[in-house]
Design a protein around this motif. Structure first.
Motif, PDB file in Angstrom:
ATOM      1  N   ASP A  53     -14.540 -33.234 -40.464  1.00  0.00           N
ATOM      2  CA  ASP A  53     -15.103 -34.052 -41.541  1.00  0.00           C
ATOM      3  C   ASP A  53     -16.549 -34.330 -41.168  1.00  0.00           C
ATOM      4  O   ASP A  53     -16.842 -35.249 -40.375  1.00  0.00           O
ATOM      5  CB  ASP A  53     -14.321 -35.355 -41.692  1.00  0.00           C
ATOM      6  CG  ASP A  53     -14.811 -36.177 -42.891  1.00  0.00           C
ATOM      7  OD1 ASP A  53     -15.563 -35.624 -43.720  1.00  0.00           O
ATOM      8  OD2 ASP A  53     -14.444 -37.360 -42.977  1.00  0.00           O
ATOM      9  N   GLY A  54     -17.473 -33.527 -41.683  1.00  0.00           N
ATOM     10  CA  GLY A  54     -18.868 -33.619 -41.288  1.00  0.00           C
ATOM     11  C   GLY A  54     -19.030 -33.229 -39.827  1.00  0.00           C
ATOM     12  O   GLY A  54     -18.502 -32.187 -39.387  1.00  0.00           O
ATOM     13  N   ASP A  55     -19.740 -34.051 -39.070  1.00  0.00           N
ATOM     14  CA  ASP A  55     -19.956 -33.756 -37.652  1.00  0.00           C
ATOM     15  C   ASP A  55     -18.758 -34.134 -36.781  1.00  0.00           C
ATOM     16  O   ASP A  55     -18.661 -33.707 -35.624  1.00  0.00           O
ATOM     17  CB  ASP A  55     -21.201 -34.516 -37.142  1.00  0.00           C
ATOM     18  CG  ASP A  55     -22.489 -33.980 -37.751  1.00  0.00           C
ATOM     19  OD1 ASP A  55     -22.477 -32.807 -38.186  1.00  0.00           O
ATOM     20  OD2 ASP A  55     -23.482 -34.731 -37.781  1.00  0.00           O
ATOM     21  N   PHE A  56     -17.856 -34.939 -37.346  1.00  0.00           N
ATOM     22  CA  PHE A  56     -16.708 -35.405 -36.565  1.00  0.00           C
ATOM     23  C   PHE A  56     -15.539 -34.435 -36.724  1.00  0.00           C
ATOM     24  O   PHE A  56     -15.294 -33.898 -37.811  1.00  0.00           O
ATOM     25  CB  PHE A  56     -16.270 -36.805 -37.007  1.00  0.00           C
ATOM     26  CG  PHE A  56     -15.126 -37.365 -36.205  1.00  0.00           C
ATOM     27  CD1 PHE A  56     -15.350 -37.929 -34.956  1.00  0.00           C
ATOM     28  CD2 PHE A  56     -13.828 -37.337 -36.710  1.00  0.00           C
ATOM     29  CE1 PHE A  56     -14.284 -38.454 -34.216  1.00  0.00           C
ATOM     30  CE2 PHE A  56     -12.769 -37.859 -35.975  1.00  0.00           C
ATOM     31  CZ  PHE A  56     -13.009 -38.419 -34.725  1.00  0.00           C
ATOM     32  N   ALA A  57     -14.818 -34.204 -35.620  1.00  0.00           N
ATOM     33  CA  ALA A  57     -13.642 -33.326 -35.665  1.00  0.00           C
ATOM     34  C   ALA A  57     -12.557 -33.900 -34.765  1.00  0.00           C
ATOM     35  O   ALA A  57     -12.826 -34.588 -33.763  1.00  0.00           O
ATOM     36  CB  ALA A  57     -14.010 -31.910 -35.221  1.00  0.00           C
ATOM     37  N   LEU A  58     -11.350 -33.597 -35.137  1.00  0.00           N
ATOM     38  CA  LEU A  58     -10.190 -34.024 -34.358  1.00  0.00           C
ATOM     39  C   LEU A  58      -9.288 -32.818 -34.158  1.00  0.00           C
ATOM     40  O   LEU A  58      -8.933 -32.126 -35.118  1.00  0.00           O
ATOM     41  CB  LEU A  58      -9.434 -35.134 -35.099  1.00  0.00           C
ATOM     42  CG  LEU A  58      -8.430 -35.950 -34.273  1.00  0.00           C
ATOM     43  CD1 LEU A  58      -9.153 -36.797 -33.218  1.00  0.00           C
ATOM     44  CD2 LEU A  58      -7.605 -36.865 -35.195  1.00  0.00           C
ATOM     45  N   GLU A  59      -8.941 -32.552 -32.908  1.00  0.00           N
ATOM     46  CA  GLU A  59      -8.033 -31.449 -32.590  1.00  0.00           C
ATOM     47  C   GLU A  59      -6.630 -32.022 -32.375  1.00  0.00           C
ATOM     48  O   GLU A  59      -6.422 -32.885 -31.516  1.00  0.00           O
ATOM     49  CB  GLU A  59      -8.485 -30.697 -31.338  1.00  0.00           C
ATOM     50  CG  GLU A  59      -7.588 -29.513 -30.996  1.00  0.00           C
ATOM     51  CD  GLU A  59      -8.008 -28.808 -29.715  1.00  0.00           C
ATOM     52  OE1 GLU A  59      -7.366 -27.792 -29.367  1.00  0.00           O
ATOM     53  OE2 GLU A  59      -8.972 -29.273 -29.060  1.00  0.00           O
ATOM     54  N   VAL A  60      -5.668 -31.530 -33.173  1.00  0.00           N
ATOM     55  CA  VAL A  60      -4.291 -32.020 -33.117  1.00  0.00           C
ATOM     56  C   VAL A  60      -3.431 -31.006 -32.358  1.00  0.00           C
ATOM     57  O   VAL A  60      -3.352 -29.839 -32.746  1.00  0.00           O
ATOM     58  CB  VAL A  60      -3.713 -32.228 -34.535  1.00  0.00           C
ATOM     59  CG1 VAL A  60      -2.276 -32.730 -34.458  1.00  0.00           C
ATOM     60  CG2 VAL A  60      -4.583 -33.206 -35.318  1.00  0.00           C
ATOM     61  N   THR A  61      -2.826 -31.451 -31.269  1.00  0.00           N
ATOM     62  CA  THR A  61      -1.933 -30.589 -30.500  1.00  0.00           C
ATOM     63  C   THR A  61      -0.596 -31.295 -30.288  1.00  0.00           C
ATOM     64  O   THR A  61      -0.522 -32.537 -30.332  1.00  0.00           O
ATOM     65  CB  THR A  61      -2.524 -30.235 -29.116  1.00  0.00           C
ATOM     66  OG1 THR A  61      -2.485 -31.399 -28.282  1.00  0.00           O
ATOM     67  CG2 THR A  61      -3.955 -29.735 -29.238  1.00  0.00           C
ATOM     68  N   LEU A  73      -4.318 -35.832 -29.137  1.00  0.00           N
ATOM     69  CA  LEU A  73      -5.461 -35.654 -30.025  1.00  0.00           C
ATOM     70  C   LEU A  73      -6.745 -35.651 -29.197  1.00  0.00           C
ATOM     71  O   LEU A  73      -6.929 -36.496 -28.306  1.00  0.00           O
ATOM     72  CB  LEU A  73      -5.531 -36.791 -31.050  1.00  0.00           C
ATOM     73  CG  LEU A  73      -4.247 -37.097 -31.845  1.00  0.00           C
ATOM     74  CD1 LEU A  73      -4.512 -38.229 -32.829  1.00  0.00           C
ATOM     75  CD2 LEU A  73      -3.750 -35.865 -32.569  1.00  0.00           C
ATOM     76  N   TYR A  74      -7.617 -34.716 -29.519  1.00  0.00           N
ATOM     77  CA  TYR A  74      -8.910 -34.612 -28.846  1.00  0.00           C
ATOM     78  C   TYR A  74     -10.001 -34.780 -29.906  1.00  0.00           C
ATOM     79  O   TYR A  74     -10.002 -34.075 -30.928  1.00  0.00           O
ATOM     80  CB  TYR A  74      -9.066 -33.259 -28.152  1.00  0.00           C
ATOM     81  CG  TYR A  74      -8.044 -33.024 -27.067  1.00  0.00           C
ATOM     82  CD1 TYR A  74      -8.344 -33.314 -25.739  1.00  0.00           C
ATOM     83  CD2 TYR A  74      -6.788 -32.498 -27.377  1.00  0.00           C
ATOM     84  CE1 TYR A  74      -7.413 -33.092 -24.733  1.00  0.00           C
ATOM     85  CE2 TYR A  74      -5.845 -32.284 -26.386  1.00  0.00           C
ATOM     86  CZ  TYR A  74      -6.160 -32.575 -25.062  1.00  0.00           C
ATOM     87  OH  TYR A  74      -5.233 -32.362 -24.070  1.00  0.00           O
ATOM     88  N   ALA A  75     -10.955 -35.714 -29.646  1.00  0.00           N
ATOM     89  CA  ALA A  75     -12.019 -36.011 -30.618  1.00  0.00           C
ATOM     90  C   ALA A  75     -13.330 -35.323 -30.201  1.00  0.00           C
ATOM     91  O   ALA A  75     -13.619 -35.176 -29.005  1.00  0.00           O
ATOM     92  CB  ALA A  75     -12.216 -37.515 -30.721  1.00  0.00           C
ATOM     93  N   TYR A  76     -14.105 -34.917 -31.238  1.00  0.00           N
ATOM     94  CA  TYR A  76     -15.385 -34.235 -31.005  1.00  0.00           C
ATOM     95  C   TYR A  76     -16.420 -34.755 -31.994  1.00  0.00           C
ATOM     96  O   TYR A  76     -16.094 -35.113 -33.141  1.00  0.00           O
ATOM     97  CB  TYR A  76     -15.249 -32.720 -31.188  1.00  0.00           C
ATOM     98  CG  TYR A  76     -14.179 -32.069 -30.335  1.00  0.00           C
ATOM     99  CD1 TYR A  76     -14.466 -31.586 -29.061  1.00  0.00           C
ATOM    100  CD2 TYR A  76     -12.870 -31.944 -30.812  1.00  0.00           C
ATOM    101  CE1 TYR A  76     -13.488 -30.996 -28.287  1.00  0.00           C
ATOM    102  CE2 TYR A  76     -11.880 -31.356 -30.046  1.00  0.00           C
ATOM    103  CZ  TYR A  76     -12.184 -30.883 -28.775  1.00  0.00           C
ATOM    104  OH  TYR A  76     -11.217 -30.302 -28.000  1.00  0.00           O
ATOM    105  N   LEU A  77     -17.664 -34.795 -31.543  1.00  0.00           N
ATOM    106  CA  LEU A  77     -18.790 -35.084 -32.423  1.00  0.00           C
ATOM    107  C   LEU A  77     -19.820 -33.991 -32.188  1.00  0.00           C
ATOM    108  O   LEU A  77     -20.323 -33.821 -31.062  1.00  0.00           O
ATOM    109  CB  LEU A  77     -19.381 -36.465 -32.116  1.00  0.00           C
ATOM    110  CG  LEU A  77     -20.477 -36.927 -33.074  1.00  0.00           C
ATOM    111  CD1 LEU A  77     -19.920 -37.114 -34.490  1.00  0.00           C
ATOM    112  CD2 LEU A  77     -21.112 -38.231 -32.570  1.00  0.00           C
TER     113      LEU A  77
END
Length: 416
Positions: A53-61, A73-77
């Protein structure tokens, strides 16, 4: 290929052809497998599903290397890792039914985790929400496995039937071996009333006779008068120990008559089994060829053991069936030695393999989906369910293997 496998293959082909045909004739699909294939979405550094979602991302495992599968969950910007303590996240899984599992997450090491187990099957509509730096992000997506949609017409073509899961009476059975014998009431020895010479004999071994029929004439050694010997019962000459001219009266029967319509099964009970078998218990009796079977009751157990085999003998009455049970032939038996009610069971024939699980296919509307089972006792008719299925669930009985074939043909994967 065996005839049974050939028939099942033909039924499966007809079922799948029926689905395709019905789908072509309707605006609504006749059968669509709702399975998210591997590679249909972006994967992150931990091989999970990337949600952006825009610059923000969430990786679901789903972490499955421990005793139970758990979300991580791993968060990224801007594709750079974000400290998980700066992120709040929740997940809601809407399962077929519907039933909703809700997960709240806390920070641990470089990821967010929830102590709640992701229960099987991993088949649901996923709703993910995350908040970072005061901004809320939300995503929804389907993640299905072991699920297919089949129209009622297609299910009818495939011979699919269903039942509701519930309690059942399960019997503990014991296999038996035995043979068919004429009952004592169905046999009779023919003796001469007075010693003498056999003057005439009108029957041969294997002849059928009727009660009162003259079988022989004997000349008495004392009076030299000739008298007739008649059949005491109707039946077949089973043994013949005399001929014309022979002298009778030595204690041995001249003839033995047996009625082949008066038979019972004699089953051998070994010491380890004898204490569990009782008069009145039900037995399924099956001929060795398998072409005759009947349910009957144990009517007697002889109190003394056979000296040679060290077995007791259980008698099971068999009604006359036009010679279906021939004296002297072997039979198999299955006796129900105990019966108890279990709170939840499914038909044994409904159980199918899926990945490393034993499953049944639950039906909700026109949708069919796997239910991974924890199983207990099993009989040919019923299998106890210890977990993985809710009481009252409608599940597939007849045609379960066709549902499995429809799911497998889509390349069903276990992917998140």
């Amino acid at each position: 290929m065996s005839p049974s496998k050939t028939l099942r293959a033909a039924a499966a082909a007809l079922f799948l052809v029926g689905i395709a045909g019905l789908a072509a004739c309707s605006d609504a699909p006749g059968a669509e497998t709702a399975e998210v294939e591997a590679g249909e979405y972006e994967r992150g550094p931990h091989e999970g599903r990337m949600l952006r979602d825009g610059d923000f991302a969430l990786e679901v495992t789903i972490f499955e290397e421990g005793p139970e599968p758990l979300y991580r969950l791993y968060a990224y910007l801007k594709d750079k890792p974000v400290d998980p303590r700066q992120v709040q996240a929740t997940i809601a899984l809407t399962r077929l039914g519907p039933k909703v599992d809700r997960f709240a997450f806390t920070a641990e090491e470089d990821y967010l985790t929830s102590p709640m187990v992701v229960a099987e099957p991993h088949s649901f509509d996923v709703s993910v929400a995350a908040t970072h730096a005061g901004k809320r992000h939300a995503w929804t997506y389907p993640s299905y496995e072991g699920r297919t949609i089949i129209t009622p017409d297609a299910a009818r073509v495939g011979g699919v039937t269903t039942e509701r899961a519930g309690s059942a009476y399960m019997g503990e059975s014991l296999p038996l071996q035995g043979r068919i014998e004429i009952t004592p009431e169905g046999q009779s020895e023919v003796h001469a009333r007075y010693p003498g010479r056999v003057m005439a004999l009108s029957v041969q071994l294997g002849d059928r006779v009727r009660r009162g029929q003259v079988l022989a004439r004997v000349e008495s050694s004392d009076s030299l008068q000739t008298y007739s010997i008649t059949a005491p019962i109707s039946g077949v000459i089973m043994a013949k120990n005399t001929n014309v001219g022979a002298i009778t009266g030595n204690g041995e029967p001249m003839l033995v008559i047996g009625d082949p319509n008066q038979v019972h099964a004699e089953f051998f009970l070994y010491p380890r089994d004898a204490e569990r078998v009782r008069v009145g218990q039900r037995v399924e009796v099956v001929s060795l060829a398998g072409d005759h079977r009947i349910n009957a009751v144990i009517e007697a157990i002889l109190p003394t053991a056979d000296l040679t085999s060290q077995t007791l003998i259980a008698h099971v009455h068999l009604p006359s069936q036009n010679g279906a049970w021939r004296p002297g032939l072997g039979v198999r038996g299955t006796v129900q030695v105990a019966t108890s009610e279990v709170p939840l069971a499914v038909r044994t024939q409904a159980i199918q393999p899926f990945r490393d699980f034993q499953v049944v296919y639950a039906k909700v509307g026109n949708t069919y989906e796997v239910r991974m089972l924890e199983l207990g006792r099993r009989t040919p008719e019923w299998t106890e369910v210890l977990g993985g299925l809710e009481p009252g669930t409608e599940y597939v009985v007849e045609g379960a293997f066709l549902i499995r074939a429809d799911i497998e043909k889509s390349g069903a994967s276990h992917d998140h």
